[in-house]
Design a protein around this motif. Structure first.
Motif, PDB file in Angstrom:
ATOM      1  N   MET A   1       0.852  -1.192   0.000  1.00  0.00           N
ATOM      2  CA  MET A   1       0.000   0.000   0.000  1.00  0.00           C
ATOM      3  C   MET A   1       0.887   1.240   0.000  1.00  0.00           C
ATOM      4  SD  MET A   1      -2.918   1.115   2.769  1.00  0.00           S
ATOM      5  CE  MET A   1      -3.855  -0.378   2.429  1.00  0.00           C
ATOM      6  N   SER A   2       0.544   2.227  -0.823  1.00  0.00           N
ATOM      7  CA  SER A   2       1.339   3.447  -0.900  1.00  0.00           C
ATOM      8  C   SER A   2       1.194   4.262   0.377  1.00  0.00           C
ATOM      9  CB  SER A   2       0.904   4.286  -2.107  1.00  0.00           C
ATOM     10  OG  SER A   2      -0.464   4.629  -1.988  1.00  0.00           O
ATOM     11  N   THR A   3       2.185   5.127   0.609  1.00  0.00           N
ATOM     12  CA  THR A   3       2.194   5.985   1.792  1.00  0.00           C
ATOM     13  C   THR A   3       2.139   7.437   1.361  1.00  0.00           C
ATOM     14  OG1 THR A   3       3.534   4.353   2.974  1.00  0.00           O
ATOM     15  CG2 THR A   3       3.467   6.583   3.891  1.00  0.00           C
ATOM     16  N   THR A   4       1.341   8.231   2.045  1.00  0.00           N
ATOM     17  CA  THR A   4       1.241   9.655   1.740  1.00  0.00           C
ATOM     18  C   THR A   4       2.207  10.433   2.620  1.00  0.00           C
ATOM     19  OG1 THR A   4      -1.090   9.442   1.110  1.00  0.00           O
ATOM     20  CG2 THR A   4      -0.290  11.657   1.624  1.00  0.00           C
ATOM     21  N   LEU A   5       3.081  11.231   1.998  1.00  0.00           N
ATOM     22  CA  LEU A   5       4.032  12.081   2.714  1.00  0.00           C
ATOM     23  C   LEU A   5       3.505  13.509   2.720  1.00  0.00           C
ATOM     24  CD1 LEU A   5       7.357  10.747   1.128  1.00  0.00           C
ATOM     25  CD2 LEU A   5       6.218   9.947   3.209  1.00  0.00           C
ATOM     26  N   ASN A   6       3.158  13.997   3.911  1.00  0.00           N
ATOM     27  CA  ASN A   6       2.652  15.358   4.043  1.00  0.00           C
ATOM     28  C   ASN A   6       3.776  16.282   4.531  1.00  0.00           C
ATOM     29  OD1 ASN A   6      -0.025  14.697   3.334  1.00  0.00           O
ATOM     30  ND2 ASN A   6      -0.390  13.929   5.406  1.00  0.00           N
ATOM     31  N   ASN A   7       3.817  17.482   3.985  1.00  0.00           N
ATOM     32  CA  ASN A   7       4.876  18.425   4.352  1.00  0.00           C
ATOM     33  C   ASN A   7       4.309  19.836   4.413  1.00  0.00           C
ATOM     34  OD1 ASN A   7       7.294  20.357   3.110  1.00  0.00           O
ATOM     35  ND2 ASN A   7       7.961  18.921   4.692  1.00  0.00           N
ATOM     36  N   GLN A   8       4.594  20.533   5.528  1.00  0.00           N
ATOM     37  CA  GLN A   8       4.116  21.903   5.719  1.00  0.00           C
ATOM     38  C   GLN A   8       5.191  22.697   6.444  1.00  0.00           C
ATOM     39  OE1 GLN A   8       0.674  22.431   8.333  1.00  0.00           O
ATOM     40  NE2 GLN A   8      -0.206  23.886   6.872  1.00  0.00           N
ATOM     41  N   ALA A   9       5.445  23.907   5.999  1.00  0.00           N
ATOM     42  CA  ALA A   9       6.509  24.745   6.580  1.00  0.00           C
ATOM     43  C   ALA A   9       5.924  25.766   7.556  1.00  0.00           C
ATOM     44  CB  ALA A   9       7.266  25.470   5.468  1.00  0.00           C
ATOM     45  N   LEU A  10       6.754  26.174   8.504  1.00  0.00           N
ATOM     46  CA  LEU A  10       6.381  27.186   9.496  1.00  0.00           C
ATOM     47  C   LEU A  10       7.450  28.266   9.504  1.00  0.00           C
ATOM     48  CD1 LEU A  10       4.727  28.198  11.987  1.00  0.00           C
ATOM     49  CD2 LEU A  10       6.260  26.769  13.385  1.00  0.00           C
ATOM     50  N   VAL A  11       7.028  29.515   9.504  1.00  0.00           N
ATOM     51  CA  VAL A  11       7.971  30.627   9.595  1.00  0.00           C
ATOM     52  C   VAL A  11       7.574  31.493  10.789  1.00  0.00           C
ATOM     53  CG1 VAL A  11       6.633  32.065   7.983  1.00  0.00           C
ATOM     54  CG2 VAL A  11       9.056  32.547   8.351  1.00  0.00           C
ATOM     55  N   SER A  12       8.575  31.872  11.590  1.00  0.00           N
ATOM     56  CA  SER A  12       8.329  32.777  12.717  1.00  0.00           C
ATOM     57  C   SER A  12       9.205  34.016  12.545  1.00  0.00           C
ATOM     58  CB  SER A  12       8.629  32.081  14.053  1.00  0.00           C
ATOM     59  OG  SER A  12       9.981  31.661  14.101  1.00  0.00           O
ATOM     60  N   TYR A  13       8.784  35.129  13.161  1.00  0.00           N
ATOM     61  CA  TYR A  13       9.534  36.366  12.948  1.00  0.00           C
ATOM     62  C   TYR A  13       9.219  37.364  14.059  1.00  0.00           C
ATOM     63  CZ  TYR A  13       4.965  37.664  11.081  1.00  0.00           C
ATOM     64  OH  TYR A  13       3.627  37.871  10.927  1.00  0.00           O
ATOM     65  N   TYR A  14      10.107  38.395  14.154  1.00  0.00           N
ATOM     66  CA  TYR A  14       9.921  39.502  15.102  1.00  0.00           C
ATOM     67  C   TYR A  14       9.937  40.798  14.321  1.00  0.00           C
ATOM     68  CZ  TYR A  14      11.237  35.912  18.461  1.00  0.00           C
ATOM     69  OH  TYR A  14      11.306  34.762  19.205  1.00  0.00           O
ATOM     70  N   TYR A  15       9.400  41.820  14.945  1.00  0.00           N
ATOM     71  CA  TYR A  15       9.413  43.121  14.279  1.00  0.00           C
ATOM     72  C   TYR A  15       9.315  44.229  15.327  1.00  0.00           C
ATOM     73  CZ  TYR A  15       4.381  42.767  15.057  1.00  0.00           C
ATOM     74  OH  TYR A  15       3.163  42.602  15.633  1.00  0.00           O
ATOM     75  N   ASN A  16       9.980  45.302  15.059  1.00  0.00           N
ATOM     76  CA  ASN A  16       9.896  46.528  15.840  1.00  0.00           C
ATOM     77  C   ASN A  16      10.111  46.286  17.341  1.00  0.00           C
ATOM     78  OD1 ASN A  16       9.596  49.331  16.084  1.00  0.00           O
ATOM     79  ND2 ASN A  16       7.363  49.173  16.449  1.00  0.00           N
ATOM     80  N   GLY A  17      11.041  45.413  17.626  1.00  0.00           N
ATOM     81  CA  GLY A  17      11.364  45.162  19.021  1.00  0.00           C
ATOM     82  C   GLY A  17      10.356  44.341  19.778  1.00  0.00           C
ATOM     83  N   GLU A  18       9.267  43.879  19.092  1.00  0.00           N
ATOM     84  CA  GLU A  18       8.262  43.067  19.772  1.00  0.00           C
ATOM     85  C   GLU A  18       8.853  41.703  20.110  1.00  0.00           C
ATOM     86  OE1 GLU A  18       5.244  43.742  20.741  1.00  0.00           O
ATOM     87  OE2 GLU A  18       5.222  45.803  19.963  1.00  0.00           O
ATOM     88  N   GLN A  19       8.626  41.219  21.337  1.00  0.00           N
ATOM     89  CA  GLN A  19       9.178  39.936  21.754  1.00  0.00           C
ATOM     90  C   GLN A  19       8.313  38.763  21.267  1.00  0.00           C
ATOM     91  OE1 GLN A  19      12.181  39.555  23.360  1.00  0.00           O
ATOM     92  NE2 GLN A  19      12.291  41.734  22.814  1.00  0.00           N
ATOM     93  N   SER A  20       7.002  39.018  21.143  1.00  0.00           N
ATOM     94  CA  SER A  20       6.125  37.912  20.736  1.00  0.00           C
ATOM     95  C   SER A  20       6.238  37.623  19.244  1.00  0.00           C
ATOM     96  CB  SER A  20       4.674  38.237  21.088  1.00  0.00           C
ATOM     97  OG  SER A  20       4.267  39.445  20.444  1.00  0.00           O
TER      98      SER A  20
END
Length: 288
Positions: free
Chosen positions: A1-20
Motif C-alpha cells: 500500500m502506498s504511503t502519503t508524505l505530508n509536508n508543511q513549513a512554518l515561519v516565525s519572525y519579530y518586528y519593531n522590538g516586539e518579543q512575541s
C-alpha cells in the motif's frame, strides 16, 4: 500500500522590538510514496440484475501500482460460489495495456483461475473480460449473487514474495423482480364419442419470483366442444366460473378466461418449495 508524505513549513519572525513576534504556516504539500511492490484490483458486472439462465459479463481490472515488476499475476474468481454462475467457455479475453494476450483460464470446481506469468510492470494494467451464465436451477430465494476474486502475484521475480490485492475485488448483482409463466395442456382421454364428456386441463407454472397477475388464457376449442364447467384451482382453493365470466366466440370457438366480469387469475411466485402453480380445467360435451 502506498504511503502519503505530508509536508508543511512554518515561519516565525519579530518586528519593531516586539518579543512575541508573529508566525505563518505554508500550504500542505502531499506526495505519494509508492511501495516497491503493490497490486490493486476492481471488478464490475455489466448488468445490475439477473434471471436464472441469463448471461452476465464481468470486467476485472488489475493494476501494478508499485515500483517493481510482478510475476505470476493470478486471478481466482469464485463464480458466485456454490454453482451460482457457470463460466461460458472461450469467453475470456485478457488485455495488457490494451493489447490482447493469449491466455486461457482454468475452471476448477467453483473457481475460474487466470494466470499471467509476467511480468506486469509498474503502472501497467491487466484487464479481464468474461461471460458467465446464471445457473438455471438457482433457488428462487436467492436475491443476490456476489462474485469475488482473489488477486495475487510474486514480487520482483517468479519466486518472489507473494502479495495480494486488498480488498479483494467483488461485484454484486441483484435478482430481477419478474414473473415467468409456462402453460401445459392435456386431455383426460384419447378418444371420445358424440355426447361424451371431455376435460381439458391447463397447468400454469410460474418460475419467477413475483406473482403473475391479470392472467388471461385463450384456447381455440374444437367446434364440436361445448364448455359446461370451467374452474380455476390455486393453492388448493377452487373457483368456478359461471357463464358470462368466460366467453366462447361463436365463430372462432376461442375460449377467453376470464371475461371482463370474471374473477381475475393470479399465479403465485416460485418459492423454496418449487414454482408457483395454477390449474384451469374446462369440461365440456362433444356435440354431433
Amino acid at each position: 500500500m502506498s504511503t502519503t508524505l505530508n509536508n508543511q513549513a512554518l515561519v516565525s519572525y519579530y518586528y519593531n522590538g516586539e518579543q512575541s513576534g508573529g508566525s505563518a504556516t505554508s500550504n500542505m504539500i502531499s506526495t505519494t510514496l509508492l511501495d516497491q511492490y503493490s497490486i490493486s484490483a476492481v471488478k464490475n458486472a455489466l448488468t445490475p440484475s439477473f434471471r436464472p439462465g441469463q448471461r452476465v459479463a464481468y470486467v476485472i481490472s488489475v493494476v501494478n501500482n508499485g515500483q517493481g515488476p510482478l510475476y505470476n499475476v493470478t486471478i481466482a474468481d469464485n463464480l458466485g460460489g456454490a454453482g451460482a454462475l457457470i463460466y461460458l467457455n472461450n469467453s475470456m479475453k485478457v488485455y495488457l495495456d490494451g493489447t490482447q494476450l493469449s491466455i486461457s483460464p482454468v475452471v476448477s470446481g467453483n473457481s475460474l483461475i487466470t494466470t499471467m506469468s509476467g511480468p506486469l510492470e509498474s503502472g501497467q494494467t491487466l484487464l479481464l473480460v468474461y461471460v458467465a451464465t446464471v445457473s438455471s436451477t438457482l433457488d428462487s430465494t436467492v436475491t443476490s449473487i456476489t462474485n469475488a476474486a482473489a488477486v495475487s502475484a510474486n514480487s520482483g521475480s517468479v519466486s518472489g514474495t507473494v502479495i495480494t490485492a486488498a480488498p479483494s475485488p467483488a461485484a454484486t448483482i441483484r435478482a430481477e423482480s419478474y414473473a415467468q409463466l409456462s402453460i401445459y395442456k392435456q386431455a383426460d382421454r384419447a378418444t371420445v364419442s358424440v355426447g361424451g364428456a371431455l376435460t381439458y386441463t391447463f397447468t400454469l407454472t410460474n418460475t419467477g419470483n413475483e406473482a403473475a397477475t391479470g392472467v388471461v388464457m385463450t384456447d381455440a376449442l374444437p367446434a364440436s366442444f361445448v364448455p359446461t364447467l370451467v374452474q380455476l384451482t390455486v393453492n388448493g382453493a377452487t373457483t368456478t366460473y359461471a357463464e358470462g365470466q368466460y366467453t366462447t366466440d361463436p365463430t372462432t370457438h376461442v375460449l377467453t378466461l376470464p371475461a371482463s366480469c370474471g374473477p381475475s387469475i393470479s399465479v403465485p411466485a416460485a418459492t423454496e418449495d418449487g414454482p408457483g402453480m395454477a390449474t384451469i380445467t374446462v369440461t365440456g360435451t362433444i356435440t354431433g
